[in-house]
Design a protein around this motif. Structure first.
Motif, PDB file in Angstrom:
ATOM      1  N   GLY B  20       0.831  -1.260   0.394  1.00  0.00           N
ATOM      2  CA  GLY B  20      -0.257   0.769   0.106  1.00  0.00           C
ATOM      3  C   GLY B  20       0.512   0.984   0.204  1.00  0.00           C
ATOM      4  O   GLY B  20      -0.115   2.434   0.326  1.00  0.00           O
ATOM      5  N   ILE B  55       2.277  -5.785  14.641  1.00  0.00           N
ATOM      6  CA  ILE B  55       2.079  -4.314  14.568  1.00  0.00           C
ATOM      7  C   ILE B  55       2.746  -3.929  13.243  1.00  0.00           C
ATOM      8  O   ILE B  55       2.075  -2.766  12.874  1.00  0.00           O
ATOM      9  CB  ILE B  55       2.900  -3.695  15.732  1.00  0.00           C
ATOM     10  CG1 ILE B  55       4.597  -4.138  15.443  1.00  0.00           C
ATOM     11  CG2 ILE B  55       3.217  -3.997  16.883  1.00  0.00           C
ATOM     12  CD1 ILE B  55       5.164  -3.600  16.343  1.00  0.00           C
ATOM     13  N   VAL B  56       3.370  -4.942  12.319  1.00  0.00           N
ATOM     14  CA  VAL B  56       3.499  -4.229  11.251  1.00  0.00           C
ATOM     15  C   VAL B  56       1.721  -4.308  10.543  1.00  0.00           C
ATOM     16  O   VAL B  56       1.625  -3.509   9.450  1.00  0.00           O
ATOM     17  CB  VAL B  56       5.059  -4.541  10.476  1.00  0.00           C
ATOM     18  CG1 VAL B  56       5.062  -3.904   9.353  1.00  0.00           C
ATOM     19  CG2 VAL B  56       6.349  -4.060  11.301  1.00  0.00           C
ATOM     20  N   ALA B  58      -0.848  -4.047  11.031  1.00  0.00           N
ATOM     21  CA  ALA B  58      -1.669  -3.348  11.145  1.00  0.00           C
ATOM     22  C   ALA B  58      -1.321  -1.989  10.695  1.00  0.00           C
ATOM     23  O   ALA B  58      -2.609  -0.853  11.276  1.00  0.00           O
ATOM     24  CB  ALA B  58      -1.753  -3.301  12.793  1.00  0.00           C
ATOM     25  N   THR B  59      -0.780  -1.722  10.272  1.00  0.00           N
ATOM     26  CA  THR B  59      -0.377   0.098  10.002  1.00  0.00           C
ATOM     27  C   THR B  59      -1.300   0.428   8.996  1.00  0.00           C
ATOM     28  O   THR B  59      -1.516   1.491   8.756  1.00  0.00           O
ATOM     29  CB  THR B  59       1.168   0.004   9.147  1.00  0.00           C
ATOM     30  OG1 THR B  59       2.229  -0.991  10.715  1.00  0.00           O
ATOM     31  CG2 THR B  59       1.392   1.000   9.033  1.00  0.00           C
ATOM     32  N   GLU B  60      -1.951  -0.619   8.224  1.00  0.00           N
ATOM     33  CA  GLU B  60      -2.898   0.364   6.724  1.00  0.00           C
ATOM     34  C   GLU B  60      -4.155  -0.081   7.290  1.00  0.00           C
ATOM     35  O   GLU B  60      -3.946   1.255   7.340  1.00  0.00           O
ATOM     36  CB  GLU B  60      -2.944  -1.752   5.524  1.00  0.00           C
ATOM     37  CG  GLU B  60      -1.135  -1.906   5.313  1.00  0.00           C
ATOM     38  CD  GLU B  60      -0.888  -0.785   3.937  1.00  0.00           C
ATOM     39  OE1 GLU B  60      -1.372  -0.021   3.634  1.00  0.00           O
ATOM     40  OE2 GLU B  60       0.594  -0.118   3.940  1.00  0.00           O
ATOM     41  N   GLU B  61      -4.387  -0.689   8.039  1.00  0.00           N
ATOM     42  CA  GLU B  61      -5.121  -0.443   8.970  1.00  0.00           C
ATOM     43  C   GLU B  61      -5.253   0.809   9.280  1.00  0.00           C
ATOM     44  O   GLU B  61      -6.279   1.658   9.092  1.00  0.00           O
ATOM     45  CB  GLU B  61      -5.793  -1.986   9.922  1.00  0.00           C
ATOM     46  CG  GLU B  61      -7.411  -1.683  10.830  1.00  0.00           C
ATOM     47  CD  GLU B  61      -6.975  -1.901  12.160  1.00  0.00           C
ATOM     48  OE1 GLU B  61      -6.194  -3.185  11.905  1.00  0.00           O
ATOM     49  OE2 GLU B  61      -7.578  -2.161  12.914  1.00  0.00           O
ATOM     50  N   LEU B  62      -4.459   0.858  10.041  1.00  0.00           N
ATOM     51  CA  LEU B  62      -4.614   1.950  10.910  1.00  0.00           C
ATOM     52  C   LEU B  62      -4.080   3.356  10.621  1.00  0.00           C
ATOM     53  O   LEU B  62      -4.837   4.386  10.683  1.00  0.00           O
ATOM     54  CB  LEU B  62      -3.154   2.259  12.616  1.00  0.00           C
ATOM     55  CG  LEU B  62      -3.401   1.314  12.942  1.00  0.00           C
ATOM     56  CD1 LEU B  62      -2.570   1.170  13.839  1.00  0.00           C
ATOM     57  CD2 LEU B  62      -4.648   1.530  14.122  1.00  0.00           C
ATOM     58  N   LEU B  63      -3.489   3.497   8.777  1.00  0.00           N
ATOM     59  CA  LEU B  63      -3.832   4.442   8.141  1.00  0.00           C
ATOM     60  C   LEU B  63      -4.130   4.876   7.809  1.00  0.00           C
ATOM     61  O   LEU B  63      -4.616   6.205   7.127  1.00  0.00           O
ATOM     62  CB  LEU B  63      -2.517   4.601   7.188  1.00  0.00           C
ATOM     63  CG  LEU B  63      -1.056   4.410   8.100  1.00  0.00           C
ATOM     64  CD1 LEU B  63       0.314   4.255   6.820  1.00  0.00           C
ATOM     65  CD2 LEU B  63      -0.684   5.998   7.680  1.00  0.00           C
ATOM     66  N   SER B  65      -7.590   4.535   8.854  1.00  0.00           N
ATOM     67  CA  SER B  65      -8.953   5.481   9.796  1.00  0.00           C
ATOM     68  C   SER B  65      -8.529   6.423   9.861  1.00  0.00           C
ATOM     69  O   SER B  65      -7.229   7.136   9.608  1.00  0.00           O
ATOM     70  CB  SER B  65      -8.774   3.957  11.286  1.00  0.00           C
ATOM     71  OG  SER B  65      -7.465   4.600  11.309  1.00  0.00           O
ATOM     72  N   GLU B  66      -9.503   7.511   9.879  1.00  0.00           N
ATOM     73  CA  GLU B  66      -9.399   8.541   9.396  1.00  0.00           C
ATOM     74  C   GLU B  66      -9.085   9.387  11.528  1.00  0.00           C
ATOM     75  O   GLU B  66      -8.860   8.946  12.203  1.00  0.00           O
ATOM     76  CB  GLU B  66     -11.200   9.224   9.895  1.00  0.00           C
ATOM     77  CG  GLU B  66     -11.544  10.585   9.359  1.00  0.00           C
ATOM     78  CD  GLU B  66     -13.319  10.588   9.627  1.00  0.00           C
ATOM     79  OE1 GLU B  66     -13.085  12.006   9.670  1.00  0.00           O
ATOM     80  OE2 GLU B  66     -14.024   9.632   9.286  1.00  0.00           O
ATOM     81  N   VAL B  67      -8.795  10.801  11.057  1.00  0.00           N
ATOM     82  CA  VAL B  67      -7.938  10.723  11.855  1.00  0.00           C
ATOM     83  C   VAL B  67      -8.912  12.538  11.915  1.00  0.00           C
ATOM     84  O   VAL B  67      -8.453  13.598  11.604  1.00  0.00           O
ATOM     85  CB  VAL B  67      -6.254  11.101  12.196  1.00  0.00           C
ATOM     86  CG1 VAL B  67      -5.717  12.176  12.767  1.00  0.00           C
ATOM     87  CG2 VAL B  67      -5.930  10.632  11.752  1.00  0.00           C
TER      88      VAL B  67
END
Lengths: 155, 650
Positions: B20, B55-56, B58-63, B65-67
């Motif tokens: 991604g 944790i690596v 999870a990066t995609e998912e976290l990035l 999500s809205e901030v």
């Protein structure tokens, strides 16, 4: 608020064992009570990230990710800490992406800017070491090759 | 060889992050990045645990999500602020200050005490202070001063020490910082409290929702029970009728027991799509307040009567059009009952007429067309009912009816006997019971048209009052007054302020088997035995005339002008429930799950008997108080003082 972030150097200063232990106890106590406050969780996570031990760092980043998921209002801050955590772990790619997202939101954030520089530096350093390794390997290879050729030609 | 290996390793180790990463990653595929690959390869000794991967990944998912913008506490107190304010070292300076002041006192381990107080330290007892030694600035004591002050006896220890200006200003700064920390922590805790309050609120809402779901389930269960009973009855009936397929000369009455009492109605599937609680059809031919209405079945045939109009209108509920009128009565119609194509109407002229709705024709349209429509409709909705039965029935009617001047006159029989207004009637199969303002109830045999029995309410009143002492507490209607003149009571004003004279002595009758229940103008609900013609029980409680009654196996519901509905226990005769309204109740109907009432307001009152909640149907509803109503399953018809009839989906 944007200025209220630690510089990357701060992440290198680890807490004493006792301090981390206190944070951990507090966190575990609240965990046992089912409700963990954001601050407690962050305290522990940040304490872990500051730790020089890689296992601690990983756990810290994991907690930060939890926070990031659960607390939308804290996400912006967490972006930075996640970037910092990944940076410290050497995951420059992830660090750069989190930091990049933060810089998108706050292009003037000093801490984020400086972290971005540090990440670049880290990437470059790794790159150089890598190049050196490759270079070394190539040199050894050529020497060997040359030896082989020489031996071949000598025949 | 080397470049290939290099590429392969790049792909392997960094597959995840490059997927991604096209925006940033691509542009960065420079020299340095290439160079990192062998390093990674070479650093294989570094342990990559599953957590690392986790944790690596999870990066995609976290990035993604809205901030959102921070708000509330989050914008006031940053995490770092909170961290600095709450970590143990925030207490260091304080501990240090205390240590400095308490020179004479033994070392109390203040930090530890503080920690214990906050529940942070549990078992750590080595007393090791986090405070580093060089933080403690030792200032030499000024012994001389101390000695002079000592003579004064007890005094504070702190006064006995000199700390120096530098140290004091440092302490001042520290204290200020500590205070700030305190305020930070306070706002943090306040934030947490607010958050927990929100969460509790949210959980409460969810809990309420769940409780409602539970109720809904309960209702659904009851509904299924009802349906089961209905289907069972139907099964029995169909088995019965298949066993004896040819009963000699079927009269026009139906074999099956009244669908009003039981069983699921067969609603067209479109009905489910209608929003519940909304009037989806309005019939507007009447010019005065509706006095009576009834319908054969949902989307079947409706008969409605209005004040000062001797000709009730017959409607096709499927199309919402007028089919025709029932001509014959010489006075306004006060009560109606429709079962399939059979209609009975009681009128102010003291007669009850029996109608065959299949023969109702409009003035101008072709009669057979209309008739065909009605018949086909009933065929559709009650499949097994049709077949060969309509014809014999028709014959039965023709046999039974008097030779009337018109071949197609829908009126098949006139029942005469009451001397005053017929105000209530109820029939089932061949048995009819009517109540009239002449203060009698009459039982009729519909096949012969003969009055079988007359039950005198006055007689019952005078006799029951002696058997139940103090029962005539409702000074509404003393026996003497009742016996003389006509029964006239002004209704309490409806919600629109209007009122009228209420003259219907018998508000409602219903029977089952030999049990008959009547509600009358003296406010009493009477239970009669139709074998003896005696009232064997009188339920007293209403303080106004009873306008409507209905009963099932367990309860009797009675509505009265005293603005209440009482639900009685059929067996004990006690009041099971009393529902209070703001205006007089003019009509009601209930089943095990709900009670629907016209209570002098524009909206129709629906009382959920399971959840005990009242609701009001008013969407697209009447513009004047509702007067009459009838429902089957989820299909409700109401008539109001605004002279309209509304059809509702429940």
């Amino acid at each position: 608020m944007s200025t209220d972030l630690p510089y990357a150097a701060d992440a290198e200063v680890s807490l004493s064992y006792d301090e981390l232990e206190v944070l951990k106890l507090q966190y575990e106590k609240e965990l046992a009570q089912v409700h963990v406050t954001v601050q407690t969780k962050f305290n522990y996570a940040w304490g872990l990230v500051k730790s020089p031990m890689r296992d601690h760092q990983v756990e810290g980043v994991r907690l930060l990710q939890d926070l990031y998921r659960a607390e939308p209002t804290r996400r912006r801050e967490c972006l930075y800490y996640l970037a910092l955590g990944h940076y410290k772990m050497g995951n420059f790619e992830e660090a750069r992406r989190f930091n990049g997202l933060l810089l998108e939101k706050e292009p003037t954030n000093m801490q984020a800017l400086s972290l971005a520089q540090l990440i670049e530096k880290g990437v470059a350093r790794e790159g150089y070491i890598g190049m050196a390794l490759v270079g070394g390997a190539a040199a050894v290879g050529t020497i060997l090759l040359a030896g082989l050729i020489r031996r071949a030609t000598r025949k | 060889m080397t470049p290939r290996l290099l590429n392969a390793s790049t792909v392997n180790s960094r597959q995840r992050s490059t997927v991604g990463n096209s925006t940033i990653g691509r542009s960065r595929m420079d020299f340095a990045t290439l160079g990192r690959a062998p390093l990674r390869l070479g650093m294989g000794s570094r342990r990559i645990t599953s957590r690392d991967l986790e944790i690596v990944e999870a990066t995609e998912e976290l990035l993604l999500s809205e901030v959102p913008e921070p708000e509330g506490v989050t914008s006031n107190v940053s995490l770092l602020r909170g961290f600095n304010a709450t970590i143990p070292s925030a207490e260091q300076s304080r501990t240090r200050r205390k240590q400095m002041r308490s020179v004479d006192a033994p070392h109390l381990g203040l930090k530890k005490l503080g920690m214990n107080a906050r529940g942070m330290l549990v078992d750590d007892d080595d007393g090791h202070s986090v405070t580093s030694e060089d933080d403690v600035v030792m200032v030499p004591r000024a012994d001389t001063i101390r000695k002079t002050k000592r003579r004064k006896g007890r005094e504070s220890l702190s006064a006995s020490k000199i700390l120096g200006k530098e140290e004091l200003s440092r302490q001042k700064k520290e204290i200020l910082r500590d205070k700030e920390n305190i305020s930070v922590r306070r706002s943090l805790i306040n934030g947490e409290i607010a958050e927990i309050t929100d969460k509790i609120q949210a959980l409460d809402n969810i809990r309420n929702q769940l409780e409602q779901n539970l109720l809904k389930l309960h209702e659904d269960e009851l509904e299924l029970d009802d349906e089961l009973v209905g289907v069972r009855e139907r099964l029995e009936f169909e088995q019965e009728s298949s066993r004896t397929p040819k009963k000699s000369s079927q009269p026009l009455h139906l074999l099956q027991s009244s669908r009003r009492r039981k069983g699921p109605a067969f609603l067209p599937s479109e009905h489910d799509e209608l929003p519940p609680g909304v009037a989806f059809m309005t019939l507007e031919s009447h010019e005065t307040s509706i006095t009576a209405l009834d319908f054969s079945e949902p989307y079947g045939t409706l008969v409605s009567a209005s004040q000062d109009d001797a000709q009730p209108i017959v409607w096709d509920l499927f199309s919402g059009t007028e089919i025709g009128r029932l001509r014959g009565h010489t006075g306004p119609v006060k009560c109606l009952q429709v079962e399939d194509h059979v209609c009975l109407s009681g009128s102010e002229d003291g007669t009850v007429r029996l109608w065959d709705l299949r023969r109702v024709e409009s003035d101008d349209t072709d009669e057979w067309g209309d008739e065909g429509e009605i018949v086909s409709l009933s065929d559709i909705t009650e499949e097994s009912e049709s077949g060969d039965e309509p014809l014999p029935r028709l014959n039965g009617i023709r046999k039974g009816k008097k030779p009337l001047e018109l071949r197609n006159d829908p009126c098949t029989r006139v029942l005469e006997g009451h001397t005053k207004v017929v105000t209530a009637l109820y029939f089932e199969d061949d048995c009819l019971v009517t109540g009239a303002s002449d203060k009698t109830l009459r039982q009729w045999d519909l096949t012969t048209g003969q009055c079988v029995m007359t039950m005198d309410i006055l007689w019952a009143m005078s006799h029951s009052s002696t058997s139940v002492p103090g029962s005539v507490t409702n000074g509404l209607f003393s026996g003497a007054a009742a016996s003389i003149g006509t029964f006239v009571v002004p209704t309490p004003p409806f919600s629109d302020g209007s009122w009228e004279m209420y003259e219907d002595f018998v508000g409602g009758v219903q029977f089952w088997g030999y049990g008959l229940v009547s509600g009358s103008g003296d406010g009493a609900v009477r239970m009669w035995d139709m074998r003896t013609g005696q009232a064997h029980r009188t339920l007293l409680g209403h303080t106004g005339p009873v306008t409507s009654i209905q009963f099932d196996e367990i309860h009797i519901a009675s509505g009265s002008l005293d603005k209440s509905i009482r639900i009685w226990d059929l067996r004990t005769g006690g009041v099971f429930e009393t529902l209070k309204y703001d205006h007089a109740v003019t009509a009601l109907q209930f089943d095990t799950r709900k009670l629907v009432a016209a209570a002098g307001e524009n909206g129709i009152k629906v009382y959920n008997r399971t959840s005990m909640q009242q609701s009001t149907l008013s969407t697209n509803g009447h513009t004047h108080p509702v007067q009459r109503l009838r429902y089957m399953d989820r299909y409700l018809v109401s008539g109001g003082r605004d002279s309209t009839v509304k059809i509702w989906s429940l």
